[in-house]
Design a protein around this motif. Structure first.
Motif, PDB file in Angstrom:
ATOM      1  N   THR A  99       8.876  -4.735  -9.803  1.00  0.00           N
ATOM      2  CA  THR A  99       8.017  -4.171  -8.751  1.00  0.00           C
ATOM      3  C   THR A  99       7.279  -2.955  -9.277  1.00  0.00           C
ATOM      4  O   THR A  99       6.064  -2.813  -9.066  1.00  0.00           O
ATOM      5  N   VAL A 100       7.984  -2.066  -9.962  1.00  0.00           N
ATOM      6  CA  VAL A 100       7.342  -0.887 -10.541  1.00  0.00           C
ATOM      7  C   VAL A 100       6.269  -1.308 -11.536  1.00  0.00           C
ATOM      8  O   VAL A 100       5.149  -0.768 -11.544  1.00  0.00           O
ATOM      9  N   GLY A 101       6.580  -2.308 -12.363  1.00  0.00           N
ATOM     10  CA  GLY A 101       5.598  -2.775 -13.334  1.00  0.00           C
ATOM     11  C   GLY A 101       4.342  -3.300 -12.675  1.00  0.00           C
ATOM     12  O   GLY A 101       3.219  -3.019 -13.116  1.00  0.00           O
ATOM     13  N   LEU A 143       0.628  -1.634 -12.885  1.00  0.00           N
ATOM     14  CA  LEU A 143      -0.490  -2.451 -13.364  1.00  0.00           C
ATOM     15  C   LEU A 143      -1.670  -2.362 -12.398  1.00  0.00           C
ATOM     16  O   LEU A 143      -2.829  -2.221 -12.820  1.00  0.00           O
ATOM     17  N   THR A 144      -1.393  -2.414 -11.096  1.00  0.00           N
ATOM     18  CA  THR A 144      -2.461  -2.311 -10.099  1.00  0.00           C
ATOM     19  C   THR A 144      -3.159  -0.964 -10.189  1.00  0.00           C
ATOM     20  O   THR A 144      -4.398  -0.884 -10.166  1.00  0.00           O
ATOM     21  N   LEU A 145      -2.385   0.105 -10.302  1.00  0.00           N
ATOM     22  CA  LEU A 145      -2.975   1.446 -10.393  1.00  0.00           C
ATOM     23  C   LEU A 145      -3.759   1.617 -11.700  1.00  0.00           C
ATOM     24  O   LEU A 145      -4.784   2.309 -11.732  1.00  0.00           O
ATOM     25  N   THR A 146      -3.284   0.971 -12.751  1.00  0.00           N
ATOM     26  CA  THR A 146      -3.994   1.028 -14.038  1.00  0.00           C
ATOM     27  C   THR A 146      -5.328   0.300 -13.938  1.00  0.00           C
ATOM     28  O   THR A 146      -6.357   0.783 -14.433  1.00  0.00           O
ATOM     29  N   GLU A 147      -5.320  -0.869 -13.291  1.00  0.00           N
ATOM     30  CA  GLU A 147      -6.555  -1.632 -13.124  1.00  0.00           C
ATOM     31  C   GLU A 147      -7.583  -0.863 -12.308  1.00  0.00           C
ATOM     32  O   GLU A 147      -8.790  -1.036 -12.495  1.00  0.00           O
ATOM     33  N   ALA A 150       0.830  -1.201   0.000  1.00  0.00           N
ATOM     34  CA  ALA A 150       0.000   0.000   0.000  1.00  0.00           C
ATOM     35  C   ALA A 150       0.870   1.259   0.000  1.00  0.00           C
ATOM     36  O   ALA A 150       0.583   2.234  -0.708  1.00  0.00           O
ATOM     37  N   GLN A 151       1.946   1.241   0.776  1.00  0.00           N
ATOM     38  CA  GLN A 151       2.870   2.377   0.798  1.00  0.00           C
ATOM     39  C   GLN A 151       3.518   2.576  -0.562  1.00  0.00           C
ATOM     40  O   GLN A 151       3.691   3.713  -1.024  1.00  0.00           O
ATOM     41  N   ASN A 152       3.878   1.476  -1.207  1.00  0.00           N
ATOM     42  CA  ASN A 152       4.522   1.573  -2.516  1.00  0.00           C
ATOM     43  C   ASN A 152       3.566   2.108  -3.575  1.00  0.00           C
ATOM     44  O   ASN A 152       3.954   2.908  -4.443  1.00  0.00           O
ATOM     45  N   LEU A 153       2.312   1.666  -3.515  1.00  0.00           N
ATOM     46  CA  LEU A 153       1.300   2.196  -4.434  1.00  0.00           C
ATOM     47  C   LEU A 153       1.129   3.701  -4.222  1.00  0.00           C
ATOM     48  O   LEU A 153       1.024   4.475  -5.177  1.00  0.00           O
ATOM     49  N   SER A 154       1.094   4.111  -2.962  1.00  0.00           N
ATOM     50  CA  SER A 154       0.970   5.528  -2.626  1.00  0.00           C
ATOM     51  C   SER A 154       2.139   6.320  -3.195  1.00  0.00           C
ATOM     52  O   SER A 154       1.957   7.408  -3.753  1.00  0.00           O
ATOM     53  N   ARG A 159      13.707   6.786  -9.347  1.00  0.00           N
ATOM     54  CA  ARG A 159      13.332   7.650  -8.228  1.00  0.00           C
ATOM     55  C   ARG A 159      12.945   6.860  -6.979  1.00  0.00           C
ATOM     56  O   ARG A 159      13.198   7.301  -5.866  1.00  0.00           O
ATOM     57  N   THR A 160      12.303   5.729  -7.163  1.00  0.00           N
ATOM     58  CA  THR A 160      11.833   4.964  -6.001  1.00  0.00           C
ATOM     59  C   THR A 160      12.888   4.007  -5.446  1.00  0.00           C
ATOM     60  O   THR A 160      12.849   3.675  -4.262  1.00  0.00           O
ATOM     61  N   GLY A 161      13.784   3.562  -6.312  1.00  0.00           N
ATOM     62  CA  GLY A 161      14.739   2.539  -5.885  1.00  0.00           C
ATOM     63  C   GLY A 161      14.170   1.138  -5.958  1.00  0.00           C
ATOM     64  O   GLY A 161      14.841   0.171  -5.596  1.00  0.00           O
ATOM     65  N   PHE A 162      12.912   0.996  -6.425  1.00  0.00           N
ATOM     66  CA  PHE A 162      12.329  -0.331  -6.606  1.00  0.00           C
ATOM     67  C   PHE A 162      12.939  -0.981  -7.854  1.00  0.00           C
ATOM     68  O   PHE A 162      13.448  -0.294  -8.741  1.00  0.00           O
ATOM     69  N   ASN A 163      12.837  -2.305  -7.946  1.00  0.00           N
ATOM     70  CA  ASN A 163      13.280  -2.941  -9.184  1.00  0.00           C
ATOM     71  C   ASN A 163      12.193  -2.808 -10.251  1.00  0.00           C
ATOM     72  O   ASN A 163      11.047  -2.449  -9.967  1.00  0.00           O
TER      73      ASN A 163
END
Length: 386
Positions: free
Chosen positions: A47-49, A53-57, A16-20, A40-44
């Motif tokens: 993970t970003v993908g 995808l979740t935010l797009t859905e 949830a924090q990452n989505l935010s 910018r996030t430091g995620f791989n």
């Protein structure tokens, strides 16, 4: 094998924090490529993908292919917010009420200002908002979702409870502010002081973006309020009422102020005095812009010069107290910046004890308070897109 409850909850909380974080980034900084989000996030990348995808859905962001740039390899898709996810923004004042429809990314789809015949009551403001929203139905019907309403009020507002302690020029006192608006519109409502929200908007989308120490003053028909950003955070005070900079003394023994003193900035530097010098009774900031442009008549010029001089007195005090890097002036104070040009900034820098400070007009113009109020209403979504 089933996950332990604590582990599952921890994983979901982190997601949830990452989505935010992803949604807030594209909301505040505009379209960003997946590769830029990864940086910018430091995620791989995977993970970003998955997060995108979740935010797009959930229809909160959209992806587009980048423009052809001749690069070798597969281009990174561009992620941008869905501006069809929107909120209402309301700004009541003593002479008019303004309603805006603002989408994610700070995009203002519509702005409607209606002048009032007199100072509106709280009930008047709610009803006028309903009337404007009714007129906006064709636009609202085309949105993907309408999440809430944010209210920018010229007065002392407890943002946590949604109550107005006092809006002296409006005559609203110790009243539930968000309840009536929320019930009438059928939306969750939030509210805060207008100048504080103006400061918030400028720090996210305007001229104070990336500035850790800035001071904002807003001038409306109701008077003058302020917002202070220090160390990158808004200064709100122990009860949330910080920033009442309009009650700085600039002319001892001057005009009586509603606070009980005389000679406050709020009492001496006023929109109606400028319009009155031009023989106008109303018209707002739009009318003032016309009055001050292209060589104003002598009565207007003298009054504007008087107000600029007193404004400089207050700004010197603010520089000495808060040591900002930047001072932004919005509302009719922005019009005075346009009139005075560089002279206002020079006067402040010559008299202040600190180093040089930049004095500028707020960048967001008449949409400023609406964008700030919308940002307040978007906070729950940005904090928890899940």
């Amino acid at each position: 094998m089933r996950s332990l409850p604590g582990v599952a909850n921890g994983t979901e909380g982190l997601r949830a924090q990452n989505l935010s974080q992803i949604l807030t980034m594209v909301h505040r900084y505009g379209p960003l490529s997946r590769s830029e989000l990864t940086r910018r996030t430091g995620f791989n990348r995977s993970t970003v993908g998955a997060l995108v995808l979740t935010l797009t859905e959930r229809n909160l962001v959209r992806e587009t292919e980048p423009a052809a740039g001749g690069r070798v390899g597969r281009p990174s898709p561009i992620v941008q917010v869905n501006p069809g996810v929107a909120v209402l923004a309301v700004n009541p004042d003593i002479d008019a009420l303004t309603v805006g429809v603002v989408g994610l990314g700070g995009r203002v789809h519509a702005r409607v200002r209606r002048e009032t015949r007199g100072i509106p009551t709280l009930d008047d403001a709610v009803q006028l908002t309903l009337d404007i929203v009714s007129d906006l139905q064709p636009l609202l019907a085309g949105l993907d979702s309408l999440l809430g309403v944010g209210i920018a009020l010229p007065g002392l507002v407890n943002a946590g409870t949604g109550r107005v302690l006092v809006a002296p020029h409006l005559g609203w006192q110790d009243a539930d502010l968000t309840g009536p608006f929320g019930a009438a519109l059928g939306l969750p409502a939030v509210a805060a002081n207008d100048a504080s929200l103006g400061s918030l908007a400028e720090s996210i989308f305007g001229a104070a973006l990336g500035v850790a120490d800035a001071l904002y003053l807003n001038g409306s028909a109701s008077g003058i309020g302020g917002g202070i950003v220090t160390g990158g955070a808004q200064l709100v005070g122990s009860r949330g009422y910080g920033g009442e900079l309009g009650h700085t003394l600039v002319r001892p023994g001057g005009s009586p102020c509603h606070c009980g003193r005389s000679g406050c900035l709020d009492a001496e530097v006023r929109l109606e005095r400028l319009l009155g010098a031009a023989g106008l009774d109303g018209g707002g900031i739009e009318a003032l812009e016309i009055v001050l442009s292209d060589g104003p008549v002598e009565a207007v010029r003298l009054e504007a010069e008087r107000q600029v001089e007193l404004l400089a007195v207050a700004l010197v005090d603010f520089v000495n107290i808060f040591d900002p890097e930047l001072i932004l002036l919005g509302g009719f104070l922005g019009s005075l910046v346009g009139f005075a040009g560089q002279s206002l900034g020079d006067a402040v820098n010559e008299a202040s004890l600190a180093g040089r400070v930049h004095v500028r007009r707020a960048a967001l113009g008449p949409e400023l308070l609406l964008v700030g109020a919308a940002e307040l209403a978007f906070r729950p979504l940005l904090a928890s897109p899940a």
